[in-house]
Design a protein around this motif. Structure first.
Motif, PDB file in Angstrom:
ATOM      1  N   ALA A  51       4.064  -3.253   5.990  1.00  0.00           N
ATOM      2  CA  ALA A  51       3.432  -4.116   5.544  1.00  0.00           C
ATOM      3  C   ALA A  51       2.737  -4.260   7.432  1.00  0.00           C
ATOM      4  O   ALA A  51       3.928  -4.273   8.307  1.00  0.00           O
ATOM      5  N   LEU A  69      -0.681  -2.365   2.997  1.00  0.00           N
ATOM      6  CA  LEU A  69       0.901  -1.929   2.499  1.00  0.00           C
ATOM      7  C   LEU A  69       1.160  -0.957   1.516  1.00  0.00           C
ATOM      8  O   LEU A  69       0.171  -0.381   0.990  1.00  0.00           O
ATOM      9  N   HIS A  95       9.663  -2.377  -1.386  1.00  0.00           N
ATOM     10  CA  HIS A  95       8.340  -2.154  -0.694  1.00  0.00           C
ATOM     11  C   HIS A  95       8.537  -1.634   0.630  1.00  0.00           C
ATOM     12  O   HIS A  95       9.778  -2.078   0.701  1.00  0.00           O
TER      13      HIS A  95
END
Length: 617
Positions: free
Chosen positions: A196, A205, A193
């Protein structure tokens, strides 16, 4: 040995900055073998793979090229003396503190009119704002960390997870608030990740996947790393980067829809995201470090800036790409102002050798999208500044850019921004230490948070910037000893400010010297300071340390990572949040605690933070 370990980015030998790779003094016998491939250049327009088979064929061709050059070099290298390390020439309505006012950022604390939402390691605690009672716990097992976003009627939970094969996933959970937090949607995205963002009902995202030339792509169901193969963009520069960046636009309407794009290239250095655009900055020269053609061109612009429209109805769309030199410090080094994109970078000049010893330079670049083309062209740049120093913090405020560099002192530079001319240095001031985070307060005042040089005590500074040509240091205070940390220096979400009350609140940890002068410093305080922004004196020192289990409390790292992490305000009360609970404090002289909620499963939080260490105690 993985082949990828022997292919170094161009920046790893052209820069003199520490921390960006091994810098070695190499004695050559007959010189390295000549690289047969042409040097990579930025492509003039984008191209997409037609299908998954074409992606697999491309990877196979690149592997053959890679192996050919590697094998030549390995045969030559085996006859050379081992490299000797040398030193370099120089020294990383929402309640969330965010970069862009109209774009929310994922964080561990969110709130609406009724609830606080607190993300722990494997659960989300939903707490009533009226009395700090627990309304509901949402358990999400086997996650490394959770982050939250909030729409008017939906709670978004992002759960990051590390898999056994050193790969990563992020799982998106969408809960319907009005229906008792029923799970509405669950989607899994491959990759580490990166970011976001939420703008109204549009969620962005960004994920990142690393791959190896030794291993074929794992193409499943006509998708590569959660992106349809026909939406994968070919590399903008034909180097040997081994990173796949995926961009997902998720519409959070009555029915969720997901549109994705992917880009093959090098590791991301920084991202900048506003309501319309995302800029992805990557090192564009993942190349063979022995290629002498690079040595003769020290002015290569190594940083690739790629611009996407992430709100396009057809999905995230490539707009343009350009190049500058150096590397940004973090996302605060980037800003779009009046359709111009600014990047502040640090770089080193290069001599004709493996190591640059000429010292570092800094520059503020300006790029613009040339209409009718895919070019992000340089429309201006400042003169070099801060020779021998590196950028530690940047803040863009209206038509000014404030940039802090550091080596021994803390110069604060002020630049005038103008869409029609080059960024212009107006003035600068030298003070001790450096600021790693800058925040505008009141009118014409800048608040700096950082550290005081080699002593590493926490340093708070106030600057008067009312006259840009003659900025002044108004106040400066220091707290703690070496090893002390203030979280906002690495995470801008760990910052609360109330300008009307002229106070700020910051999670921090203070270390103190041992009396014997032999032992290392010990952790003396963990929690948060409520700071008077007029004299930089603490109004209160708040902590949740009494809730921390003994094993966690004894380990200074776990303690600093689990004590107060966020501060906000509700109904005139100051709210402090940790992994172990939430407290309300009356904003009077002593900030007396009025209500609190101690979360359950405190031991589990410790185990999740440092499981191997915890179980061995």
């Amino acid at each position: 040995m993985k082949h990828n370990k022997l292919i170094l980015s161009f920046f790893m030998f052209i820069t003199g900055l520490s921390g960006f790779g091994c810098q070695c003094e190499q004695k050559l016998l007959n010189g390295p073998p000549i690289v047969d491939l042409a040097l990579p250049e930025l492509k003039s327009e984008p191209a997409f793979f037609r299908n998954c088979h074409e992606i697999a064929e491309w990877q196979n061709i690149k592997k053959q090229q890679y192996d050919h050059e590697y094998n030549k070099h390995a045969k030559w290298y085996s006859t050379q003396p081992q490299p000797t390390p040398v030193n370099s020439g120089a020294s990383p309505s929402s309640i969330t503190n965010r970069q862009e006012a109209d774009v929310d950022e994922a964080d561990i604390l969110k709130s609406d009119n009724t609830f606080f939402y607190v993300a722990r390691t494997q659960s989300v605690e939903i707490v009533k704002k009226s009395d700090l009672s627990l309304f509901k716990t949402i358990t999400i097992e086997k996650s490394d960390r959770l982050k939250l976003l909030l729409t008017s009627n939906q709670l978004i939970v992002l759960a990051s997870k590390t898999l056994e094969n050193s790969q990563y996933t992020t799982t998106l959970y969408v809960y319907n608030i009005s229906r008792g937090f029923n799970l509405k949607q669950k989607s899994i995205f491959e990759g580490r990740h990166m970011a976001a963002r939420l703008s109204e009902d549009s969620l962005l995202l960004v994920q990142e996947n690393d791959y190896s030339w030794d291993t074929p792509f794992n193409i499943s169901d006509e998708h590569l790393f959660s992106v349809p193969c026909e939406s994968v963009q070919q590399p903008l520069i034909d180097d040997f980067g081994t990173t796949f960046t995926s961009i997902h636009h998720i519409y959070l309407g009555a029915t969720l829809s997901i549109q994705s794009s992917g880009l093959i290239g090098s590791r991301n250095q920084s991202l900048y995201i506003n309501k319309e655009h995302i800029y992805i900055l990557t090192n564009g020269y993942s190349w063979f470090y022995w290629d002498t053609r690079l040595f003769s061109n020290p002015l290569i612009k190594n940083l690739i800036v790629t611009m996407f429209d992430w709100q396009n109805p057809n999905g995230p769309t490539f707009l343009a790409a350009g190049q500058v030199r150096g590397y940004p410090n973090n996302e605060w080094s980037l800003k779009e102002v009046d359709d111009q994109f600014y990047v502040a970078t640090t770089f080193s000049p290069s001599s004709n050798s493996f190591v640059s010893s000429l010292g570092t330079q800094n520059r503020l670049w300006k790029l613009g999208h040339k209409l009718g083309s895919y070019d992000l062209i340089e429309t201006g740049s400042s003169e070099n500044f801060g020779e021998g120093e590196s950028i530690r913090s940047v803040r863009f405020v209206e038509d000014k850019a404030y940039i802090v560099t550091f080596r021994e002192f803390d110069p604060l530079f002020v630049f005038q921004l103008d869409s029609k001319s080059h960024p212009r240095l107006i003035s600068h001031i030298d003070v001790e230490g450096f600021s790693s985070y800058l925040h505008p307060v009141f009118q014409n005042t800048l608040f700096g948070v950082g550290y005081a040089g080699a002593m590493r005590s926490i340093q708070f500074s106030l600057f008067d910037v009312s006259n840009p040509e003659k900025i002044k240091l108004l106040e400066q205070q220091h707290y703690g000893e070496q090893q002390s940390q203030v979280q906002v220096s690495t995470d801008h979400h760990a910052f609360y400010i109330n300008e009307s009350k002229r106070l700020a609140a910051l999670p921090l940890s203070l270390y103190k010297k041992n009396n014997d002068n032999y032992s290392s410093n010990f952790l003396d305080f963990s929690g948060a300071f409520v700071l008077d922004l007029q004299n930089l004196q603490p109004l209160a020192k708040l902590t949740h340390s009494e809730w921390i289990p003994e094993k966690c409390y004894k380990d200074s790292y776990v303690r600093t990572q689990s004590d107060i992490l966020r501060i906000t305000e509700s109904e005139g009360q100051l709210i402090t949040v940790s992994l172990f609970g939430i407290k309300a404090h009356k904003q009077n002289k002593n900030y007396v605690e009025t209500r609190s909620l101690n979360f359950s499963n405190a031991e589990d939080e410790c185990k999740n933070l440092m499981p191997t260490y915890y179980y061995s105690m």
